[in-house]
Design an enzyme around this catalytic site. Structure first.
Site, PDB file in Angstrom:
ATOM      1  N   LEU A   1       0.861  -1.195   0.000  1.00 40.37           N
ATOM      2  CA  LEU A   1       0.000   0.000   0.000  1.00 40.37           C
ATOM      3  C   LEU A   1       0.887   1.232   0.000  1.00 40.37           C
ATOM      4  O   LEU A   1       1.771   1.334   0.837  1.00 40.37           O
ATOM      5  CB  LEU A   1      -0.818   0.059   1.297  1.00 40.37           C
ATOM      6  N   HIS A   2       0.678   2.137  -0.921  1.00 43.61           N
ATOM      7  CA  HIS A   2       1.454   3.379  -0.848  1.00 43.61           C
ATOM      8  C   HIS A   2       0.750   4.578  -1.452  1.00 43.61           C
ATOM      9  O   HIS A   2       1.238   5.693  -1.339  1.00 43.61           O
ATOM     10  CB  HIS A   2       2.819   3.207  -1.527  1.00 43.61           C
ATOM     11  N   ARG A   3      -0.391   4.380  -2.100  1.00 48.51           N
ATOM     12  CA  ARG A   3      -1.009   5.533  -2.771  1.00 48.51           C
ATOM     13  C   ARG A   3      -1.480   6.551  -1.749  1.00 48.51           C
ATOM     14  O   ARG A   3      -2.107   6.195  -0.742  1.00 48.51           O
ATOM     15  CB  ARG A   3      -2.208   5.100  -3.604  1.00 48.51           C
TER      16      ARG A   3
END
Ligand code: UD1
Length: 366
Positions: free
Chosen positions: A207-209
């Protein structure tokens, strides 16, 4: 017979596996000089250094060392530092890949200096302009001379935006060239024993957005849904630096069996994905890699710019609410066999080189 000089731009982690095969193919061509520029958008060992080594990318000829900043600062800094390199190297063209800030910034500089701009992975559209990558894709495609597409939707989107057909070339997926070249080697990785993963099934999470991790309430909701899933399927979560900062600055409760780990290198991550039973992600590239590996992928977004992974592959758009993610997980218990999209066959780099060769009028190798 003429020879040409091309600059290839590497900026951030997802660029490296797309550049490696084309860099190798161009460096092996006797009529091409390929110059590698690393903007330094991603700069540390875990996000950049180890990828260069594992993918056998040469040491960059220029490192712009831009580092982080707001979008405007980072984009402007890349442009300021790339222009003198362009003037000194005086290339015939610039190859940019993907959709990160470095892609758009270097394409802008090159086109204003009237050099041929080649965009690899052109035409992908999420139709969601709140994503910084969508803006980068739209701008880069509008100013590129050669648009090399990775899946059929790219051509349709570009034609709908009025881009002339003769600029669009379907070459396939370069990221999959890298995957196919490295999968056997990746199988020898010791990462499962390093992480203490036994014989049981497990899932992988990335997850990084900004849309998923920057808002505390929303990020908590995602983690709670994944925590529930992890009660029956333990989940390993290599944490991106942006996400790590958020986890450290907020009050998050990780329930279930979510195991946080450092960002992994290319070979370790490929091994982990290939042995997993499910992947949960908001990444672009992982949707494609999981399709080729045949592992179900739950994309934690409401849209994808890579529709082939849903229509043909193993990707499921699970949305971003706890309810939609858990519903997608429940509904997926009967596993759907996917198929591999056209030209995701390991030969995309050769097709890219062919397009470049014809455009610049250079002879075949050998
Ligand atoms: C960028 C790309 C995104 C891509 C992602 C993959 C843009 C707009 N976004 O997002 O498309 O999917 O990379 O990772 O180009 N950091 C480190 N070490 C590094 C690099 C970054 O600690 O080597 C930190 C930075 O300090 C920054 C944060 O991570 O605060 C985020 O980096 P940034 O380049 O802003 O964008 P990403 O979120 O990584």
């Amino acid at each position: 017979m003429p020879t040409i000089k091309l600059i290839l731009v590497a900026g951030a982690r997802p660029n490296f596996m797309k550049l490696a095969p084309i860099m190798k193919a161009l460096r092996g061509h006797r009529n091409v000089t390929a110059v590698l520029v690393h903007t330094g958008q991603h700069y540390d060992e875990k996000m950049s250094g180890q990828f260069f080594r594992e993918l056998d990318l040469p040491v960059p000829d220029h490192n712009l060392e831009v580092g982080s900043g707001s979008h405007a600062q980072q984009t402007a800094e890349i442009m300021k530092r790339f222009e003198p390199v362009m003037l000194a190297e005086n290339p015939d063209g610039v190859v940019v890949v993907g959709d990160v800030n470095s892609t758009m910034a270097c394409a802008l500089v090159a086109t204003k200096l009237q050099r041929t701009v080649v965009h690899v992975e052109a035409g992908l559209r999420s139709f969601d302009r709140s994503m910084p990558e969508e803006i980068n894709r739209l701008v880069t495609d509008a100013i590129s001379d050669l648009l090399l597409t990775s899946e059929q939707s790219g051509r349709r989107n570009l034609l709908a935006e009025g881009i002339s057909e003769d600029r669009i070339h379907f070459v396939g997926n370069l990221m999959i060239d890298s995957l196919r070249q490295h999968l056997e080697q990746a199988q020898r990785s010791q990462i499962l024993s390093t992480l203490g993963i036994g014989d049981g099934k497990f899932g992988v999470l990335t997850l990084h957005r900004p849309a998923n991790v920057d808002d505390e309430q929303h990020f908590s909701e995602l983690l709670s849904a994944l925590g529930k899933i992890s009660e029956t399927l333990p989940i390993y979560f290599p944490v991106h630096p942006r996400t790590k900062m958020r986890l450290e600055s907020g009050v998050y409760r990780l329930n279930g069996h979510i195991h946080l780990v450092e960002p992994l290198g290319y070979l370790d991550f490929l091994c982990l994905m290939s042995r997993s039973s499910a992947i949960f992600t908001d990444s672009g590239g992982i949707q494609e890699e999981s399709t080729v590996l045949g592992v179900p992928c739950f994309t934690l977004r409401n849209n994808t710019e890579r529709p082939a992974t849903v229509e043909e592959g193993t990707n499921i758009l699970a949305g971003t609410s706890a309810k939609s993610i858990l519903a997608a997980w429940e509904a997926s218990q009967q596993h759907r066999e996917g198929r591999i999209p056209e030209y995701w066959d390991g030969h995309a780099a050769a097709r890219c080189v062919d397009v470049l060769r014809k455009h610049f009028g250079i002879a075949r190798n050998g």
